[in-house]
Write a protein that holds these residues in place. Structure first.
Motif, PDB file in Angstrom:
ATOM      1  N   TYR A  22     -65.714  45.466 -27.522  1.00  0.00           N
ATOM      2  CA  TYR A  22     -66.740  46.531 -27.821  1.00  0.00           C
ATOM      3  C   TYR A  22     -66.499  47.796 -26.778  1.00  0.00           C
ATOM      4  O   TYR A  22     -67.151  48.888 -26.831  1.00  0.00           O
ATOM      5  CB  TYR A  22     -68.226  46.027 -27.661  1.00  0.00           C
ATOM      6  N   ARG A  60     -67.446  41.870 -44.314  1.00  0.00           N
ATOM      7  CA  ARG A  60     -68.997  42.117 -44.163  1.00  0.00           C
ATOM      8  C   ARG A  60     -69.620  41.937 -45.499  1.00  0.00           C
ATOM      9  O   ARG A  60     -69.052  42.175 -46.502  1.00  0.00           O
ATOM     10  CB  ARG A  60     -69.492  43.429 -43.536  1.00  0.00           C
ATOM     11  N   ASP A  69     -55.756  32.619 -33.534  1.00  0.00           N
ATOM     12  CA  ASP A  69     -56.914  33.013 -33.200  1.00  0.00           C
ATOM     13  C   ASP A  69     -57.677  32.170 -32.411  1.00  0.00           C
ATOM     14  O   ASP A  69     -57.471  30.947 -32.532  1.00  0.00           O
ATOM     15  CB  ASP A  69     -57.694  33.510 -34.516  1.00  0.00           C
ATOM     16  N   GLU A 120     -65.574  43.857 -23.133  1.00  0.00           N
ATOM     17  CA  GLU A 120     -66.577  44.583 -23.093  1.00  0.00           C
ATOM     18  C   GLU A 120     -66.765  45.508 -21.995  1.00  0.00           C
ATOM     19  O   GLU A 120     -67.645  46.517 -21.762  1.00  0.00           O
ATOM     20  CB  GLU A 120     -68.044  43.731 -23.314  1.00  0.00           C
TER      21      GLU A 120
END
Ligand code: C2E
Ligand code: MG
Ligand code: MG
Ligand code: MG
Length: 298
Positions: A268, A70, A189, A249
């Motif tokens: 998430y 980040r 990935d 999710e």
């Protein structure tokens, strides 16, 4: 890629060309500014590594995590990695930044291990750009650091993308083998989103396939995505690889992936990527939970 945009703009006519060109200039300007700022971001402490838990489907526990970079930009706030990683790659800053992400992740997995005696198969994976292999000695930097730091390589994994395996870059095979020989596992990935010229799966020794979230998103409603996800798991297992699903999710997606035989899930539904202190609190709480007796299949 920029040339291509220019070409298609030209084809659509003169006015479009001018309009598009100005947009491109603005974009180029923005990129240049980001590039300049990125140069100092590391030194100024603006970069931060977040960690997203990865859950073992059988035990329901957090056993792995992915390190995700980040950038807290003083003017623009959080800049997503998709915006600045390509710039870091173009400018070769990725070498320095990549090595730093790795050191951060190594430090975090050490702290995670120190939380309790039951260390199991804890592992943090780090994303590596093709450039870190093709233009730098990313694999050697990692191995040297692991040894100097005294970290068991089983606790670290490296995530690469298909592009690296397809490029036919000289030395890539040896570099990946070197990592594996040192005890570091390798994840492929975003599997299924590239060219998927899957012959390379036979040539390279890989440990995990990560099902891209584009196949997970509509898993409950799209039979095609479900077929693809299931086929990836079957193929991976036949090749001796384990599977990690990204972007989970909903409970429904989780159940379908577990049913398909996927070993690990990330998304998430369980946790978003978070700063290191929050991550350590999360895994600590997770370790206190009683063992799961009823999995998603029960
Ligand atoms: P990736 O390696 O495929 O990482 C997974 C991305 O999916 C992350 O985006 C993560 O935040 C997001 N994600 C996880 N679970 C969910 C979910 O349930 N729903 C949705 N919608 N998204 C989810 P992020 O953090 O923005 O990273 C984007 C990409 O940037 C990464 O994709 C990776 O390719 C690259 N990247 C991030 N950190 C690094 C790094 O340190 N080095 C390199 N070379 N690339 C990095
Ligand atoms: Mg990744
Ligand atoms: Mg991915
Ligand atoms: Mg990605």
């Amino acid at each position: 890629c920029a040339d291509q945009a220019m070409y298609s703009a030209k084809k659509t006519g003169r006015n479009n060309f001018c309009f598009f060109n100005r947009q491109m200039l603005e974009l180029a300007h923005q990129r240049m500014q980001l590039g300049n700022d990125l140069h100092d971001a590391l030194g100024k402490g603006q970069l931060e590594v977040f960690y997203q838990p990865i859950i073992d489907v059988v035990s329901g526990r957090v056993v792995k995590a992915e390190a995700l970079l980040r950038w807290r930009h003083p003017e623009w706030g959080m800049v997503p990695p998709d915006r600045f990683i390509p710039i870091a790659e173009e400018t070769d800053l990725i070498q320095e930044i990549g090595a730093w992400v790795f050191r951060e992740a190594a430090d975090t997995v050490k702290r995670w291990n120190a939380l309790s005696a039951n260390q199991g198969q804890r592992q943090i994976s780090v994303n590596m750009s093709p450039r870190q292999f093709t233009r730098g000695r990313g694999e050697q930097i990692i191995i040297n650091y692991m040894q100097a730091y005294g970290l068991d390589p089983a606790h670290i994994a490296v995530e690469i993308t298909e592009g690296l395996l397809l490029d036919n870059c000289p030395g890539v095979t040896q570099k990946l083998e070197k990592l594996r020989a040192a005890g570091i596992e390798i994840s492929l990935d975003d599997f299924g989103t590239g060219y998927s010229a899957m012959a390379y799966l036979k040539r390279f020794n890989i440990d995990y396939l990560k099902i891209d979230q584009s196949f997970v998103r509509d898993l409950e409603t799209d039979p095609g995505d479900r077929a693809i996800a299931e086929a990836i798991v079957v193929m991976a297992h036949r090749l001796g690889l384990k599977v990690i699903a990204e972007g989970v999710e909903t409970e429904g997606q989780y159940a379908l992936l577990a049913e398909a035989g996927c070993e690990y899930v990330q998304g998430y539904l369980f946790a978003k990527p978070m700063p290191v202190e929050a991550f350590l609190a999360f895994v600590n709480a997770d370790a206190q939970k009683p063992a799961v007796i009823e999995g998603p299949l029960a």
